[in-house]
Design an enzyme around this catalytic site. Structure first.
Site, short mmCIF file in Angstrom:
data_model
loop_
_atom_site.label_atom_id
_atom_site.label_comp_id
_atom_site.label_asym_id
_atom_site.label_seq_id
_atom_site.Cartn_x
_atom_site.Cartn_y
_atom_site.Cartn_z
N ARG A 1 38.46 1.81 -75.46
CA ARG A 1 38.71 2.59 -76.67
C ARG A 1 37.52 3.48 -76.98
O ARG A 1 36.39 3.22 -76.57
CB ARG A 1 39.02 1.66 -77.84
CG ARG A 1 37.86 0.79 -78.26
CD ARG A 1 38.21 -0.02 -79.49
NE ARG A 1 38.99 -1.22 -79.15
CZ ARG A 1 39.47 -2.05 -80.06
NH1 ARG A 1 39.31 -1.81 -81.35
NH2 ARG A 1 40.14 -3.12 -79.69
N SER B 1 44.18 -1.95 -85.93
CA SER B 1 44.93 -2.06 -84.68
C SER B 1 45.84 -0.85 -84.51
O SER B 1 46.00 -0.33 -83.40
CB SER B 1 45.77 -3.35 -84.68
OG SER B 1 44.95 -4.49 -84.70
N ARG C 1 61.87 -30.83 -106.53
CA ARG C 1 61.14 -30.60 -105.28
C ARG C 1 61.99 -31.08 -104.11
O ARG C 1 62.28 -32.27 -103.98
CB ARG C 1 59.82 -31.36 -105.31
CG ARG C 1 58.91 -31.11 -104.10
CD ARG C 1 57.64 -31.94 -104.20
NE ARG C 1 56.82 -31.52 -105.32
CZ ARG C 1 55.87 -30.59 -105.23
NH1 ARG C 1 55.65 -30.00 -104.06
NH2 ARG C 1 55.15 -30.26 -106.28
#
Length: 405
Positions: A70, A81, A160
């Site tokens: 690069r 990225s 839950r």
């Protein structure tokens, strides 16, 4: 200096296979791995064995990838990225589809890539990314000074649910991202059809900080991809004496005799291989600290052959292969020193003890958990026989190479 490696079909291979060639009408695909050397969490984590930045390039080439360096503009700590991939496609005008594979996701298998690629090429999606299902209850962070109660976007504390009663939620696992060229060029701002590819939790391993490493090592040993193991037809095992069978320590008796110790477990490992018709030869070089007489005694005790290379450049494996009419794929080798790196990178199966000086210099097929002289040879012998057993059982694994991507 920072680089990213990429594996893509060569022109000859594309024409030969019809994959991504102009005449085939198929889009050109490139698998891109961004491999920086400047990781803040774990230095050189992209090549640290799970099992300087030029070393990343060397390891990538050993395993068959091309390397694209690069530019300084996208080599900064804050470089994204996306910017790096955009630079890549600007220099590679033939590329139509990019698969960005994260180097820190070691449990990715070829079938994951194949199936996700088919979603792009066969189902018309423009962007596909990998996810994992998690059963975790989330809470919104609050400023404790304000005295407000935290709230949860996915749980009612009065009801839950049990794990089996709740499908969970999908999270990116960072293993890979598929893009089409046009979407990369516009900065992913106008994506068309988007899809996720769900991976199992055991394959969703991400290495970010040092504490992730021991967990990832165990996951890789159990769920990692190690290549086409059905072809592991080893017929010859070459093992360096010092640094592999022995710990390189030399003891001296009162009478002045040199003494060396090695493990009975390792001798048993040698015998295990011989019973399976795998020849074992101990090898030594001119740099060997043990005397030739002591080397002979070691080979006799281990019950295997011995070859001593008198040349400074190291052991001539090619000459031995021609003598025994073997190919590289039929040879397994355990080494430990810098002089062994070339052989390690060419044989079909290789290993190093965990305390070997080259353990961090070569992406070995197998890095032993045990040290030299204390069971490393036995451990590798068991691994060789495991591969042989799988081969006889016709265990097949997918494979992606430059021709078949």
């Amino acid at each position: 200096m920072e680089i990213h490696g990429f594996a893509q079909a060569q022109a000859q291979a594309q024409v030969r296979s019809g994959v991504g060639s102009p005449s085939s009408g198929l889009p050109h695909r490139a698998a891109l791995i961004l491999a920086r050397g400047g990781s803040k969490g774990i230095p050189l984590k992209n090549i640290k064995n799970l099992a300087d930045h030029d070393e990343i390039e060397r390891v990538a080439k050993v395993w068959g990838a091309k390397v694209h360096r690069r530019s300084p503009e996208v080599s900064k700590d804050d470089s994204s990225s996306l910017a790096t991939i955009q630079e890549f496609i600007r220099q590679r005008l033939e590329v139509d589809i990019v698969c960005h594979i994260q180097a820190t996701s070691p449990c990715l298998h070829p079938h994951h890539i194949r199936e996700a690629l088919q979603m792009i090429t066969g189902q018309g999606f423009d962007y596909v990314f990998s996810v994992v299902r998690r059963h975790q209850f989330r809470w919104v962070e609050v400023d404790k000074k304000e005295g407000k109660n935290p709230t949860s976007p996915n749980i009612d504390v009065a009801y839950r649910p049990r794990r089996q009663d709740w499908p969970g939620e999908l999270y990116e696992n960072g293993s890979f991202y598929f893009y089409k060229r046009k979407d990369l060029e516009n900065g992913l701002k106008q994506l068309g059809k988007i899809a996720y590819y769900e991976m199992l939790p055991e394959h969703s391993v991400d290495i970010d900080v040092d504490i992730d490493w021991p967990v990832a090592e165990q996951r890789v040993l159990r769920f990692g991809y190690f290549g086409r193991e059905e072809k592991a037809a080893v017929r010859l095992f070459l093992c360096k004496v010092s640094g592999c069978l022995t710990s390189s320590k030399i003891y001296m008796s009162v009478s002045g005799e040199d003494l060396v110790a090695f493990s009975a477990r390792d001798v048993a490992g040698v015998q295990m291989l011989k019973r399976e018709d795998i020849e074992v030869i101990l090898i030594s070089s001119v740099n060997e600290p043990l005397s030739s007489g002591l080397l002979e005694k070691v080979s006799q005790q281990a019950g295997c052959g011995l070859r001593i290379e008198e040349q400074q450049k190291g052991f001539d494996v090619e000459r031995l292969m021609k003598e025994k009419k073997l190919s590289w794929d039929e040879v397994a080798f355990m080494g430990s020193e810098a002089e062994d790196v070339e052989i390690l990178s060419q044989v079909g199966l290789n290993a190093v003890p965990c305390d070997a000086p080259v353990a961090d210099l070569i992406a070995a097929k197998y890095t032993c958990q045990r040290t030299a002289g204390h069971g490393a040879v036995r451990e590798f012998a068991e691994y060789i026989l495991t591969l042989k057993k799988k081969s006889l059982s016709h265990v097949n694994q997918d494979h992606i190479d430059r021709v078949h991507f």
